[in-house]
Design a protein around this motif. Structure first.
Motif, PDB file in Angstrom:
ATOM      1  N   GLU A 207     -16.669  -0.853  -1.371  1.00 44.18           N
ATOM      2  CA  GLU A 207     -15.220  -0.672  -1.471  1.00 44.18           C
ATOM      3  C   GLU A 207     -14.712  -1.514  -2.625  1.00 44.18           C
ATOM      4  O   GLU A 207     -15.265  -2.557  -2.922  1.00 44.18           O
ATOM      5  CB  GLU A 207     -14.514  -1.147  -0.182  1.00 44.18           C
ATOM      6  N   GLN A 208     -13.651  -1.034  -3.232  1.00 42.69           N
ATOM      7  CA  GLN A 208     -13.044  -1.825  -4.297  1.00 42.69           C
ATOM      8  C   GLN A 208     -12.121  -2.850  -3.649  1.00 42.69           C
ATOM      9  O   GLN A 208     -11.299  -2.481  -2.809  1.00 42.69           O
ATOM     10  CB  GLN A 208     -12.193  -0.956  -5.199  1.00 42.69           C
ATOM     11  N   ILE A 209     -12.286  -4.113  -4.044  1.00 43.00           N
ATOM     12  CA  ILE A 209     -11.449  -5.155  -3.458  1.00 43.00           C
ATOM     13  C   ILE A 209     -10.751  -5.932  -4.573  1.00 43.00           C
ATOM     14  O   ILE A 209     -11.395  -6.327  -5.545  1.00 43.00           O
ATOM     15  CB  ILE A 209     -12.271  -6.172  -2.642  1.00 43.00           C
ATOM     16  N   VAL A 210      -9.463  -6.117  -4.416  1.00 38.83           N
ATOM     17  CA  VAL A 210      -8.746  -7.029  -5.310  1.00 38.83           C
ATOM     18  C   VAL A 210      -7.787  -7.869  -4.487  1.00 38.83           C
ATOM     19  O   VAL A 210      -7.364  -7.467  -3.408  1.00 38.83           O
ATOM     20  CB  VAL A 210      -7.920  -6.310  -6.403  1.00 38.83           C
ATOM     21  N   TYR A 218      -3.608 -10.067 -10.831  1.00 35.71           N
ATOM     22  CA  TYR A 218      -4.931 -10.024 -10.209  1.00 35.71           C
ATOM     23  C   TYR A 218      -5.517 -11.429 -10.142  1.00 35.71           C
ATOM     24  O   TYR A 218      -5.582 -12.125 -11.159  1.00 35.71           O
ATOM     25  CB  TYR A 218      -5.872  -9.132 -11.010  1.00 35.71           C
ATOM     26  N   LEU A 219      -5.925 -11.843  -8.947  1.00 34.14           N
ATOM     27  CA  LEU A 219      -6.549 -13.151  -8.783  1.00 34.14           C
ATOM     28  C   LEU A 219      -8.053 -12.991  -8.601  1.00 34.14           C
ATOM     29  O   LEU A 219      -8.816 -13.893  -8.903  1.00 34.14           O
ATOM     30  CB  LEU A 219      -5.994 -13.864  -7.543  1.00 34.14           C
ATOM     31  N   LEU A 220      -8.434 -11.881  -8.091  1.00 33.74           N
ATOM     32  CA  LEU A 220      -9.838 -11.655  -7.757  1.00 33.74           C
ATOM     33  C   LEU A 220     -10.112 -10.163  -7.785  1.00 33.74           C
ATOM     34  O   LEU A 220      -9.241  -9.363  -7.465  1.00 33.74           O
ATOM     35  CB  LEU A 220     -10.070 -12.228  -6.349  1.00 33.74           C
ATOM     36  N   ASP A 297       1.625 -15.132   0.319  1.00 36.78           N
ATOM     37  CA  ASP A 297       1.766 -15.238  -1.126  1.00 36.78           C
ATOM     38  C   ASP A 297       0.740 -14.401  -1.877  1.00 36.78           C
ATOM     39  O   ASP A 297       0.754 -14.350  -3.097  1.00 36.78           O
ATOM     40  CB  ASP A 297       1.712 -16.698  -1.582  1.00 36.78           C
ATOM     41  N   ARG A 298      -0.137 -13.739  -1.122  1.00 33.15           N
ATOM     42  CA  ARG A 298      -1.112 -12.874  -1.798  1.00 33.15           C
ATOM     43  C   ARG A 298      -1.385 -11.641  -0.931  1.00 33.15           C
ATOM     44  O   ARG A 298      -1.107 -11.653   0.262  1.00 33.15           O
ATOM     45  CB  ARG A 298      -2.441 -13.620  -1.998  1.00 33.15           C
ATOM     46  N   VAL A 299      -1.937 -10.634  -1.595  1.00 27.96           N
ATOM     47  CA  VAL A 299      -2.279  -9.413  -0.863  1.00 27.96           C
ATOM     48  C   VAL A 299      -3.733  -9.056  -1.180  1.00 27.96           C
ATOM     49  O   VAL A 299      -4.125  -9.046  -2.351  1.00 27.96           O
ATOM     50  CB  VAL A 299      -1.373  -8.245  -1.291  1.00 27.96           C
ATOM     51  N   ALA A 300      -4.497  -8.850  -0.129  1.00 27.34           N
ATOM     52  CA  ALA A 300      -5.871  -8.378  -0.336  1.00 27.34           C
ATOM     53  C   ALA A 300      -5.837  -6.853  -0.262  1.00 27.34           C
ATOM     54  O   ALA A 300      -5.349  -6.283   0.713  1.00 27.34           O
ATOM     55  CB  ALA A 300      -6.785  -8.929   0.741  1.00 27.34           C
ATOM     56  N   CYS A 301      -6.299  -6.197  -1.319  1.00 30.47           N
ATOM     57  CA  CYS A 301      -6.249  -4.736  -1.365  1.00 30.47           C
ATOM     58  C   CYS A 301      -7.667  -4.193  -1.227  1.00 30.47           C
ATOM     59  O   CYS A 301      -8.562  -4.641  -1.932  1.00 30.47           O
ATOM     60  CB  CYS A 301      -5.682  -4.245  -2.684  1.00 30.47           C
ATOM     61  N   VAL A 302      -7.843  -3.263  -0.331  1.00 25.64           N
ATOM     62  CA  VAL A 302      -9.145  -2.630  -0.141  1.00 25.64           C
ATOM     63  C   VAL A 302      -8.997  -1.147  -0.451  1.00 25.64           C
ATOM     64  O   VAL A 302      -8.182  -0.465   0.157  1.00 25.64           O
ATOM     65  CB  VAL A 302      -9.628  -2.807   1.314  1.00 25.64           C
TER      66      VAL A 302
END
Ligand code: ADP
Length: 556
Positions: A207-210, A218-220, A297-302
């Motif tokens: 899966e693509q993760i950001v 983008y942090l990661l 303060d952040r969002v993990a997107c899958v």
């Protein structure tokens, strides 16, 4: 000069001093006055010679400058009257100690009052010149104005104190800041460590993760994400989501969803996204809020690529439809088989009775009554058979066909896939000539496919029995009028026997061993039920052509 010579000189000088009378000393002083004067007037130090009895007897120029009095004035004055009252006692005490023979001189910082009334600080060095009896003949005083120095040092002290205060203030300020900073650093480190942990966890996932921050930066990103984007990690870092997405996608979709997630909600949605390198992909996107020290303060997107799954789903749907279709065809097959069975029985009885009839009539005296009975039974059986066929037709009519727009081209493609294995088995090649933009017909897709399936299977059969010829099945569609389409099934098989003519459409007409003779009859019923016509023509060169028309849905 030798060391011994030095010592001898010193001793002689001492002797001379000891021998001298007070007058001698006075003279000696006077003698050297010129020398002293030159010497002291070169420097910045004031010098005065004072007699304990006569007061001030000599001063140099520097003294006037320091104290502001003229030489003549000074020679009439006492040191006490120029001394600041607060410093007088200390000076007098030292002076008295010298007079008393307790000391030979003293050094002191004291304040003088100048002629103009200004108070100055001076450093004085007082040395006694004694007579042989030990009494003080003169005091030689050296005087240096240290007002400036004092002021400077006071300023310096003040400055130092101020600085110290400032340093203290600043330090405490700094301490607070440092504490805050170190907290922040610790938190950031924690956050970074967490990020690194995430990074490790997600790097190899398919899966693509950001992870993005509140500014959509983008942090990661894991390898899968970079691969989909065709980007290097360095190219991504520092970029924001809107920089990367296709025009409109951020404003119209992603931003709203990300903001929702930044409110603390888990957000999920599907998106068909056109990748520059990969083309359109179906994505299932999930956003998970990540809590920081001060809220989300952040969002993990899958991002899951569900293109294949979607395709499989669509295929499954088609397969299901085909299965339903095949089931219905099979059901019809079973139906016709059971009808055939029912019909075969009366037909068998007719044959039996026919044979009996022949035998009875062939006797020397024909048994007319018996023959008549047999013929009666034959008529009854024939009626029974006719009844079965009527029932079947009624059944077919009773199955109210669906009335939906059917794209006949798509229906044919479905049939082609159904007969694919049969084509391979019989070594028949398939050609399709489907007119694009053909009007849809209103009807029952499955029934229409059943007709085309029957015609195609007949055609394949006709070719399999015609050995040595090139075998091609042609399925074509065409608009034969504004409100009519024609479907053609053409083969290169053994062709039609002119004698059979229209009979091939009769029920139970078959030229095949084990044939039922029902396919064309049913097909015609179906086409007519749709308001169309079905007919057959012999090809000029080789094979047969079956065609049917269907009313098309009026367009425009
Ligand atoms: P069945 O296939 O059971 O015989 P059908 O009603 O489908 O029943 O066909 C009736 C007859 O029409 C066949 O037995 C055959 O003689 C003839 N026929 C049908 N299709 C073709 C074709 N494509 N080429 C030659 N003859 C055909």
């Amino acid at each position: 000069m030798s060391k011994d010579g030095d010592e001898a000189k010193k001793r002689a000088a001492k002797k001379r001093r000891e021998k001298r009378s007070p007058t001698d000393a006075e003279e000696a002083l006077r003698e050297s006055e010129g020398r002293f004067r030159r010497y002291f007037e070169l420097g910045l130090i004031g010098m005065a010679i004072t007699s304990p009895t006569k007061g001030i007897i000599e001063v140099n120029d520097e003294i006037y400058k320091i104290l502001g009095y003229e030489r003549a004035e000074l020679l009439r004055m006492t040191w006490a009257e120029m001394t600041h009252p607060d410093d007088l006692a200390a000076d007098v005490a030292e002076f008295n100690r010298v007079i008393a023979g307790e000391s030979e001189g003293y050094v002191l910082d004291k304040r003088f009052i100048r002629k103009d009334g200004r108070i100055i600080y001076a450093n004085i060095s007082v040395k006694a010149l004694r007579r042989a009896d030990g009494s003080v003949a003169y005091f030689v005083a050296l005087l240096q104005d240290i007002t400036e120095r004092k002021a400077a040092s006071a300023r310096l002290r003040r400055a130092h104190e101020e600085l110290e205060q400032r340093v203290i203030d600043r330090t405490s300020q700094l301490a607070a800041t440092i504490e805050e900073l170190s907290k922040e650093v610790a938190e950031r480190k924690q956050a970074e460590e967490r990020l690194q942990e995430y990074e490790k966890c997600v790097e190899g996932l398919e899966e693509q993760i950001v992870v993005v921050d509140r500014d959509y930066r983008y942090l990661l990103a894991n390898r899968a994400f970079l691969n989909y984007r065709g980007l290097k990690r360095e190219q991504l870092m520092g970029q924001q989501v809107p920089d990367l997405l296709n025009p409109g996608v951020f404003e119209q979709v992603a931003k709203k969803k990300l903001d929702e997630c930044l409110q603390g909600k888990v957000v999920r949605y599907e998106l068909r996204y056109d990748y520059p390198h990969l083309g359109a992909r179906d994505l299932f996107i999930s956003y998970f809020p990540i809590e920081g020290p001060s809220g989300v303060d952040r969002v993990a997107c899958v991002l899951q690529d569900i293109t294949e799954r979607k395709r499989a789903e669509a295929e499954l749907q088609t397969a299901q439809a085909e299965l339903a279709h095949v089931t219905r065809v099979a059901t019809l097959g079973e139906l016709t088989a059971s009808i055939a069975h029912e019909v075969n029985q009366p037909l068998g009885a007719i044959v039996t009775n026919g044979n009996a009839c022949q035998r009875l009539l062939a006797r020397a005296t024909p048994d007319l009554e018996g023959a008549l009975e047999a013929v009666d039974a034959m008529v009854t059986d024939a009626l029974r058979a006719g009844e079965v066929i009527k029932r079947m037709r009624a059944f077919l009519r009773k199955t109210v066909p669906e009335k939906v727009p059917v794209n006949i081209n798509e229906a044919i493609r479905g049939v082609a896939s159904l007969v694919a294995s049969e084509l391979v088995r019989q070594q028949v090649s398939l050609r399709t000539k489907l007119e694009e933009d053909i009007s849809p017909v209103i009807g029952d897709r499955v029934q229409l496919q059943q007709v085309m399936l029957n015609l195609s299977l007949n055609a394949i059969e006709a070719m399999s029995s015609a050995a040595g010829q090139s075998h091609e099945l042609l399925l074509s569609t065409g608009q034969s009028g504004a409100d009519e389409i024609t479907v053609t099934v053409r083969d290169t098989g053994r062709g039609l026997d002119p004698q059979d003519g229209e009979r091939i459409f009769d029920a139970f007409f078959t030229t095949k061993e084990g044939g039922l003779g029902l396919g064309l009859s049913i097909s015609r019923t179906i086409i007519e039920a749709h308001g169309g016509r079905l007919w057959a023509t012999a090809n000029e060169d080789q094979g047969a052509t079956f065609q049917f028309t269907l009313p098309a849905q009026a367009t425009g």
